[in-house]
Design an enzyme around this catalytic site. Structure first.
Site, PDB file in Angstrom:
ATOM      1  N   HIS A 258       0.850  -1.313  -0.009  1.00 43.89           N
ATOM      2  CA  HIS A 258       0.148  -0.099   0.015  1.00 43.89           C
ATOM      3  C   HIS A 258       0.914   1.305  -0.102  1.00 43.89           C
ATOM      4  O   HIS A 258       1.931   1.205   0.519  1.00 43.89           O
ATOM      5  CB  HIS A 258      -0.922  -0.108   1.207  1.00 43.89           C
ATOM      6  CG  HIS A 258      -2.071   0.933   1.151  1.00 43.89           C
ATOM      7  ND1 HIS A 258      -1.892   2.257   1.333  1.00 43.89           N
ATOM      8  CD2 HIS A 258      -3.409   0.847   0.703  1.00 43.89           C
ATOM      9  CE1 HIS A 258      -3.024   3.084   1.378  1.00 43.89           C
ATOM     10  NE2 HIS A 258      -3.767   1.968   0.885  1.00 43.89           N
TER      11      HIS A 258
ATOM     12  N   ASP B  70      -8.047  -3.676  -0.857  1.00 43.17           N
ATOM     13  CA  ASP B  70      -8.331  -3.855  -2.572  1.00 43.17           C
ATOM     14  C   ASP B  70      -8.291  -5.206  -3.055  1.00 43.17           C
ATOM     15  O   ASP B  70      -9.236  -5.727  -3.822  1.00 43.17           O
ATOM     16  CB  ASP B  70      -7.453  -2.775  -3.284  1.00 43.17           C
ATOM     17  CG  ASP B  70      -7.728  -1.550  -2.993  1.00 43.17           C
ATOM     18  OD1 ASP B  70      -8.901  -0.927  -2.803  1.00 43.17           O
ATOM     19  OD2 ASP B  70      -6.597  -0.860  -2.883  1.00 43.17           O
TER      20      ASP B  70
END
Length: 428
Positions: free
Chosen positions: A307, A364
């Site tokens: 991330h 995600d």
């Protein structure tokens, strides 16, 4: 005595105050920099080191993997709260009482009808139109049916505007899905809660008895909570900067939706499924792609791992991983793409290469898995993200307007041509 930072330029010193946040973060207040130094500015492409505002909505510590809404840990909210209660917290600053939450839900339900003429706008889009473009346009179109500007000094007017967008946005999102799927447009029911109504409006079939799967509902609720806000990201910053011009709430939210659409932002969960599809079409050997990801000379990158902000494990991923496993087990879906996803996740969570680099599956990755398992088209994934992010956008817009923040106006470092003489066309 307050702390200061000293900037030394060509032997001349300039002092700027240091500001402390409640979580011990420190910022150099440079609002007087340009005036004090005779035009000097800072250059920070992407604003990675620049604070654009003071905010009391969300705290994020990427190094420690911490995410809190209004001081409450995301882990507690995902376990003990629901999406509507969390939305109230984000928007109004405190957890609601039972009576406040009931009133909030009742007010939202009373505003959940959409003007019938909105259907004409929806039907004007071809089925091939990307859902994010449709939802952004429909949200902006709400202005036509609510043309009066909101008086931000009126608590009542602000509340009404918030209730309206909270009520109508999930309807528009569900309608966008149903149009794409060729299904009749649905409304919710006053007997159902906020997320239950979203569930019904999206998945109800006219020839079937509608029944809520509690495991699916739990996963949807958690996903919306986990996406509800994430500090000053691209779409949230867009909402704030558009709103700083005193553009209305609907226009600002519409701009945020467009920013979220980008593949480097909200489109990441869609990119995960597209990557998994590519692996399946190449024979399904995910170990081959693990090797490609480790090869520095190979341009391939695993989507949904690591991330930009979290340098450790994404705290949201820890929560939604469990929900994803529950959904897959309950629905008993046989899908080679989801099998590849599970294989990749297992390798990444145990492989030294990924662990030492903190390349863990992020939110995600798991959200894409859940949405695919539920049969949601991949183009709708970012719309689902937008539904979750709605209360965060509202909270940030509300805070910005109530704080009477100045209009956003970044500076630049000009690197173009110097003054040039204009020559007529025949002499060029």
């Amino acid at each position: 005595m307050s702390e200061i930072a000293t900037l030394k330029i060509n032997g001349q010193e300039f002092e700027f105050p240091l500001l402390k946040g409640t979580e011990k973060e420190t910022a150099i207040d440079i609002k007087t920099l340009r005036g004090a130094t005779g035009g000097l500015i800072t250059l920070d492409a992407g604003y990675k080191n620049t604070g654009s505002c003071k905010s009391a909505v969300t705290f994020l510590d990427g190094e420690k993997g911490i995410l809190r809404y209004r001081g409450y840990a995301i882990e507690d909210l995902a376990e003990k709260s629901d999406f509507l209660e969390t939305s109230y917290l984000l928007i109004f600053g405190e957890l609601p009482t039972e009576a406040q939450l009931e009133q909030f839900q009742a007010d939202i339900q009373s505003e959940s009808l959409v003007d019938e003429e909105m259907k004409k706008i929806l039907h004007g889009f071809p089925k091939s139109a990307h859902p994010m473009g449709v939802v952004s346009a429909l949200t902006s179109s709400l202005i036509a049916f609510n043309p009066e500007s909101v008086n931000v000094d009126s608590e009542e007017e602000m509340y009404k505007a918030i209730v309206k967008i909270m009520a109508k946005f999930p309807v528009l999102a569900a309608w966008t899905l149903r149009k794409k799927e060729g299904l009749p447009l649905e409304y919710g029911s006053k007997s159902l809660g906020y997320v239950e109504n979203l569930y019904k409006m999206m998945f109800n079939k006219p020839n079937e008895e509608f029944a809520i799967n509690p495991i699916v509902l739990n996963a949807l609720d958690k996903l919306l909570i986990l996406h509800a806000d994430h500090e000053q990201n691209c779409s949230t910053s867009t909402v704030r900067i558009v709103g700083s011009s005193h553009a209305g709430l609907y226009a600002s939210i519409s701009a945020g939706i467009s920013a979220l659409w980008g593949p480097l932002h909200g489109g990441a969960n869609q990119a995960v499924i597209e990557m998994l599809e590519d692996i399946k079409n190449d024979g399904g050997d995910y170990h081959k792609y693990i090797a490609k990801a480790k090869d520095k000379s190979d341009p391939f990158r695993l989507m949904g791992f690591g991330h930009r902000v979290y340098k450790n494990f994404d705290p949201r991923a820890k929560i939604i991983q469990v929900a994803a496993e529950e959904v897959l087990a309950d629905l008993g879906i046989v899908d080679p793409v989801l099998d590849i996803a599970k294989g990749l996740a297992e390798v990444a969570l145990n492989d030294t290469y990924f662990k030492t680099r903190n390349l863990y599956p992020n939110v995600d990755f798991y959200s894409g898995i859940i949405y695919r398992a539920l049969g949601i088209p991949v183009e709708m994934f970012t719309v689902m993200f937008a539904i979750g992010r709605l209360p965060g956008w509202i909270a940030q817009w509300k805070e910005m307007r109530e704080n009477n923040e100045p209009i956003g106006r970044p500076r630049q470092l000009y690197v173009g041509e110097n003054l040039r003489s204009f020559s007529s066309r025949e002499n060029r």
